[in-house]
Write a protein that holds these residues in place. Sequence first.
Motif, PDB file in Angstrom:
ATOM      1  N   SER A   1       0.982  -0.917   0.280  1.00 40.57           N
ATOM      2  CA  SER A   1       0.023   0.024  -0.237  1.00 40.57           C
ATOM      3  C   SER A   1       0.282   1.714   0.277  1.00 40.57           C
ATOM      4  O   SER A   1       2.079   1.087   0.286  1.00 40.57           O
ATOM      5  CB  SER A   1      -0.717  -0.087   1.053  1.00 40.57           C
ATOM      6  OG  SER A   1      -0.273   0.418   2.185  1.00 40.57           O
ATOM      7  N   LYS A   2       0.021   2.445  -0.410  1.00 44.39           N
ATOM      8  CA  LYS A   2       1.309   3.567  -0.274  1.00 44.39           C
ATOM      9  C   LYS A   2       2.129   4.235   1.308  1.00 44.39           C
ATOM     10  O   LYS A   2       2.725   4.805   1.477  1.00 44.39           O
ATOM     11  CB  LYS A   2       0.671   4.905  -0.203  1.00 44.39           C
ATOM     12  CG  LYS A   2      -0.623   4.074  -2.221  1.00 44.39           C
ATOM     13  CD  LYS A   2      -0.835   5.949  -2.739  1.00 44.39           C
ATOM     14  CE  LYS A   2      -0.902   5.633  -4.099  1.00 44.39           C
ATOM     15  NZ  LYS A   2      -1.733   7.040  -4.423  1.00 44.39           N
ATOM     16  N   HIS A   3       1.095   3.032   2.290  1.00 40.76           N
ATOM     17  CA  HIS A   3       1.305   4.195   3.160  1.00 40.76           C
ATOM     18  C   HIS A   3       1.897   2.462   4.240  1.00 40.76           C
ATOM     19  O   HIS A   3       1.193   1.872   4.287  1.00 40.76           O
ATOM     20  CB  HIS A   3       0.905   4.742   4.430  1.00 40.76           C
ATOM     21  CG  HIS A   3       0.325   6.253   4.016  1.00 40.76           C
ATOM     22  ND1 HIS A   3       1.674   7.179   3.396  1.00 40.76           N
ATOM     23  CD2 HIS A   3      -0.647   6.491   2.969  1.00 40.76           C
ATOM     24  CE1 HIS A   3       0.907   8.512   2.962  1.00 40.76           C
ATOM     25  NE2 HIS A   3      -0.285   7.877   2.454  1.00 40.76           N
ATOM     26  N   LEU A   4       3.637   2.246   5.226  1.00 43.02           N
ATOM     27  CA  LEU A   4       3.537   1.211   5.429  1.00 43.02           C
ATOM     28  C   LEU A   4       3.301   2.023   7.021  1.00 43.02           C
ATOM     29  O   LEU A   4       4.327   2.058   6.845  1.00 43.02           O
ATOM     30  CB  LEU A   4       4.706   0.456   5.126  1.00 43.02           C
ATOM     31  CG  LEU A   4       4.015  -0.602   3.490  1.00 43.02           C
ATOM     32  CD1 LEU A   4       5.306  -1.285   2.635  1.00 43.02           C
ATOM     33  CD2 LEU A   4       3.075  -1.797   3.853  1.00 43.02           C
ATOM     34  N   THR A   5       3.674   0.422   7.802  1.00 48.24           N
ATOM     35  CA  THR A   5       4.147   0.218   8.815  1.00 48.24           C
ATOM     36  C   THR A   5       5.284  -0.388   9.043  1.00 48.24           C
ATOM     37  O   THR A   5       5.043  -1.472   8.126  1.00 48.24           O
ATOM     38  CB  THR A   5       3.447   0.435  10.500  1.00 48.24           C
ATOM     39  OG1 THR A   5       3.032  -0.550   9.636  1.00 48.24           O
ATOM     40  CG2 THR A   5       2.026   2.207   9.621  1.00 48.24           C
ATOM     41  N   ILE A   6       6.056  -0.613  10.177  1.00 50.47           N
ATOM     42  CA  ILE A   6       7.156  -1.681  10.225  1.00 50.47           C
ATOM     43  C   ILE A   6       7.515  -1.413  12.194  1.00 50.47           C
ATOM     44  O   ILE A   6       7.615   0.473  12.316  1.00 50.47           O
ATOM     45  CB  ILE A   6       8.380  -1.217   9.301  1.00 50.47           C
ATOM     46  CG1 ILE A   6       9.704  -2.669   9.956  1.00 50.47           C
ATOM     47  CG2 ILE A   6       8.977   0.044  10.029  1.00 50.47           C
ATOM     48  CD1 ILE A   6      10.799  -2.818   8.157  1.00 50.47           C
ATOM     49  N   ASN A   7       8.084  -1.994  12.215  1.00 49.62           N
ATOM     50  CA  ASN A   7       8.526  -2.598  14.370  1.00 49.62           C
ATOM     51  C   ASN A   7       9.807  -3.352  14.598  1.00 49.62           C
ATOM     52  O   ASN A   7       9.991  -3.960  13.221  1.00 49.62           O
ATOM     53  CB  ASN A   7       7.148  -2.751  14.887  1.00 49.62           C
ATOM     54  CG  ASN A   7       6.881  -4.182  15.140  1.00 49.62           C
ATOM     55  OD1 ASN A   7       7.159  -5.135  14.415  1.00 49.62           O
ATOM     56  ND2 ASN A   7       5.579  -4.199  14.348  1.00 49.62           N
ATOM     57  N   PRO A   8      10.117  -2.866  15.349  1.00 54.91           N
ATOM     58  CA  PRO A   8      11.334  -3.802  15.667  1.00 54.91           C
ATOM     59  C   PRO A   8      11.529  -4.836  15.667  1.00 54.91           C
ATOM     60  O   PRO A   8      12.535  -5.835  15.215  1.00 54.91           O
ATOM     61  CB  PRO A   8      12.147  -3.577  16.948  1.00 54.91           C
ATOM     62  CG  PRO A   8      11.182  -1.475  17.207  1.00 54.91           C
ATOM     63  CD  PRO A   8       9.666  -1.913  16.867  1.00 54.91           C
ATOM     64  N   GLN A   9      10.519  -5.697  15.343  1.00 56.46           N
ATOM     65  CA  GLN A   9      10.113  -7.002  15.154  1.00 56.46           C
ATOM     66  C   GLN A   9       9.929  -7.657  13.859  1.00 56.46           C
ATOM     67  O   GLN A   9       9.868  -9.079  13.465  1.00 56.46           O
ATOM     68  CB  GLN A   9       9.190  -7.919  16.521  1.00 56.46           C
ATOM     69  CG  GLN A   9       9.519  -7.592  17.842  1.00 56.46           C
ATOM     70  CD  GLN A   9       9.768  -6.446  18.573  1.00 56.46           C
ATOM     71  OE1 GLN A   9       8.747  -5.600  18.037  1.00 56.46           O
ATOM     72  NE2 GLN A   9      10.993  -6.399  18.887  1.00 56.46           N
ATOM     73  N   GLU A  10       9.818  -6.663  13.081  1.00 58.23           N
ATOM     74  CA  GLU A  10       9.692  -7.251  11.645  1.00 58.23           C
ATOM     75  C   GLU A  10      10.871  -6.922  10.374  1.00 58.23           C
ATOM     76  O   GLU A  10      11.558  -6.066  10.822  1.00 58.23           O
ATOM     77  CB  GLU A  10       8.346  -5.912  11.140  1.00 58.23           C
ATOM     78  CG  GLU A  10       7.690  -6.788  11.775  1.00 58.23           C
ATOM     79  CD  GLU A  10       5.725  -6.002  11.113  1.00 58.23           C
ATOM     80  OE1 GLU A  10       5.585  -6.217  11.311  1.00 58.23           O
ATOM     81  OE2 GLU A  10       6.069  -4.247  10.513  1.00 58.23           O
ATOM     82  N   VAL A  11      11.204  -7.706  10.012  1.00 59.74           N
ATOM     83  CA  VAL A  11      12.050  -7.576   8.658  1.00 59.74           C
ATOM     84  C   VAL A  11      11.035  -7.723   7.371  1.00 59.74           C
ATOM     85  O   VAL A  11      10.669  -8.311   7.253  1.00 59.74           O
ATOM     86  CB  VAL A  11      13.389  -8.227   9.023  1.00 59.74           C
ATOM     87  CG1 VAL A  11      13.860  -8.206   7.547  1.00 59.74           C
ATOM     88  CG2 VAL A  11      14.181  -8.719   9.767  1.00 59.74           C
ATOM     89  N   HIS A  12      11.419  -6.507   6.548  1.00 57.22           N
ATOM     90  CA  HIS A  12      10.998  -6.127   5.534  1.00 57.22           C
ATOM     91  C   HIS A  12      11.611  -6.252   4.219  1.00 57.22           C
ATOM     92  O   HIS A  12      13.115  -5.979   4.076  1.00 57.22           O
ATOM     93  CB  HIS A  12      10.011  -4.639   5.150  1.00 57.22           C
ATOM     94  CG  HIS A  12       8.842  -4.690   5.992  1.00 57.22           C
ATOM     95  ND1 HIS A  12       7.949  -3.897   5.542  1.00 57.22           N
ATOM     96  CD2 HIS A  12       8.366  -5.472   7.125  1.00 57.22           C
ATOM     97  CE1 HIS A  12       6.977  -4.240   7.161  1.00 57.22           C
ATOM     98  NE2 HIS A  12       7.318  -5.234   7.692  1.00 57.22           N
ATOM     99  N   ILE A  13      11.403  -7.193   3.466  1.00 62.40           N
ATOM    100  CA  ILE A  13      12.276  -7.670   2.100  1.00 62.40           C
ATOM    101  C   ILE A  13      11.584  -7.183   0.915  1.00 62.40           C
ATOM    102  O   ILE A  13      10.175  -7.739   0.565  1.00 62.40           O
ATOM    103  CB  ILE A  13      12.867  -9.853   2.170  1.00 62.40           C
ATOM    104  CG1 ILE A  13      13.404  -9.702   3.451  1.00 62.40           C
ATOM    105  CG2 ILE A  13      13.891  -9.566   1.506  1.00 62.40           C
ATOM    106  CD1 ILE A  13      14.902  -9.390   4.288  1.00 62.40           C
ATOM    107  N   TRP A  14      12.283  -7.146  -0.315  1.00 63.13           N
ATOM    108  CA  TRP A  14      11.307  -6.932  -1.276  1.00 63.13           C
ATOM    109  C   TRP A  14      12.411  -6.607  -2.385  1.00 63.13           C
ATOM    110  O   TRP A  14      13.663  -7.388  -2.286  1.00 63.13           O
ATOM    111  CB  TRP A  14      12.018  -4.321  -1.123  1.00 63.13           C
ATOM    112  CG  TRP A  14      10.513  -4.097   0.051  1.00 63.13           C
ATOM    113  CD1 TRP A  14      10.866  -3.746   1.257  1.00 63.13           C
ATOM    114  CD2 TRP A  14       9.523  -3.508  -0.678  1.00 63.13           C
ATOM    115  NE1 TRP A  14      10.151  -3.033   1.514  1.00 63.13           N
ATOM    116  CE2 TRP A  14       8.683  -2.387   0.828  1.00 63.13           C
ATOM    117  CE3 TRP A  14       8.744  -2.901  -1.503  1.00 63.13           C
ATOM    118  CZ2 TRP A  14       7.938  -1.562   0.474  1.00 63.13           C
ATOM    119  CZ3 TRP A  14       7.928  -2.247  -1.518  1.00 63.13           C
ATOM    120  CH2 TRP A  14       7.248  -1.465  -0.711  1.00 63.13           C
ATOM    121  N   LYS A  15      11.626  -6.656  -3.567  1.00 60.54           N
ATOM    122  CA  LYS A  15      12.758  -6.734  -4.760  1.00 60.54           C
ATOM    123  C   LYS A  15      11.611  -6.456  -5.735  1.00 60.54           C
ATOM    124  O   LYS A  15      10.779  -5.861  -6.028  1.00 60.54           O
ATOM    125  CB  LYS A  15      12.590  -8.767  -5.207  1.00 60.54           C
ATOM    126  CG  LYS A  15      11.644  -9.673  -5.557  1.00 60.54           C
ATOM    127  CD  LYS A  15      11.070 -10.446  -6.007  1.00 60.54           C
ATOM    128  CE  LYS A  15       9.775 -10.998  -6.227  1.00 60.54           C
ATOM    129  NZ  LYS A  15      10.181 -12.646  -7.914  1.00 60.54           N
TER     130      LYS A  15
END
Length: 241
Positions: A9-23
């Motif tokens: 989505s156009k707005h994402l949230t993330i916290n210290p317990q998450e790893v976001h991987i993009w390709k």
Amino acid sequence: MNIIWKSPSKHLTINPQEVHIWKTNLEQLSIDFQNSFNLLNEEEKIKAQRFHFEKHQKRFTLARSSLKKILSFYLSISPQDIKFQYSDYGKPKIIDKINLINLQFNVSHSEDIAIYGVTCDYFIGVDVEYIRPMPEAENLAKRFFSQKEYQQIRGLSSEEKNREFFKLWTGKEAYLKAIGKGIGGGLEKVEISTHKPIKFINLPECNNINYNLLYLTPHDNYLAAIAVEENEQTYHYWQLN
């Protein structure tokens, strides 16, 4: 590992317990090259134009503009407003003024595939390589890997040797990028066990911090490694189209 790459989505949230991987596939993005080039600042445009071959200019431009788009999802600002500062080893970080959630990130691209890692608070390094024949794999392992790793590669068949070489290389580079040193930080000092459980077994300059190591196949004939400070994180996978 069977990964489902989701559209963001156009707005994402993330916290210290998450790893976001993009390709992303840089070849597919090439139709938007001019728009991507316009997202670069003057220094980045000059760097892009220094590449001798057009394909390398495009890959740098598309990889850097895609990074800005990705970071903008989390910071809720325009990609053009993403600005970086650089360490002594050239590792970029978002300037503190706009990085109110302490995003950490890293990027790697090989041929047409780019991989991005994003965390909150924790260092991350990524590396992706196009898997190709490496007749010099054993000689390179002898020069750049530990003695134990070299002996392990030496006894493998050609196909197995090739795969093992890339697993070790990407894992080592991912860690060295996470700590901000790059391959100049000493590939031979980083030791990896590629047998399950896959893990780092020797890390220089880790300051008693453990790092998780994850391998994935973002596309046919590619291998990516993710090194991130250990914090029992969950992984999320996104695709930038």
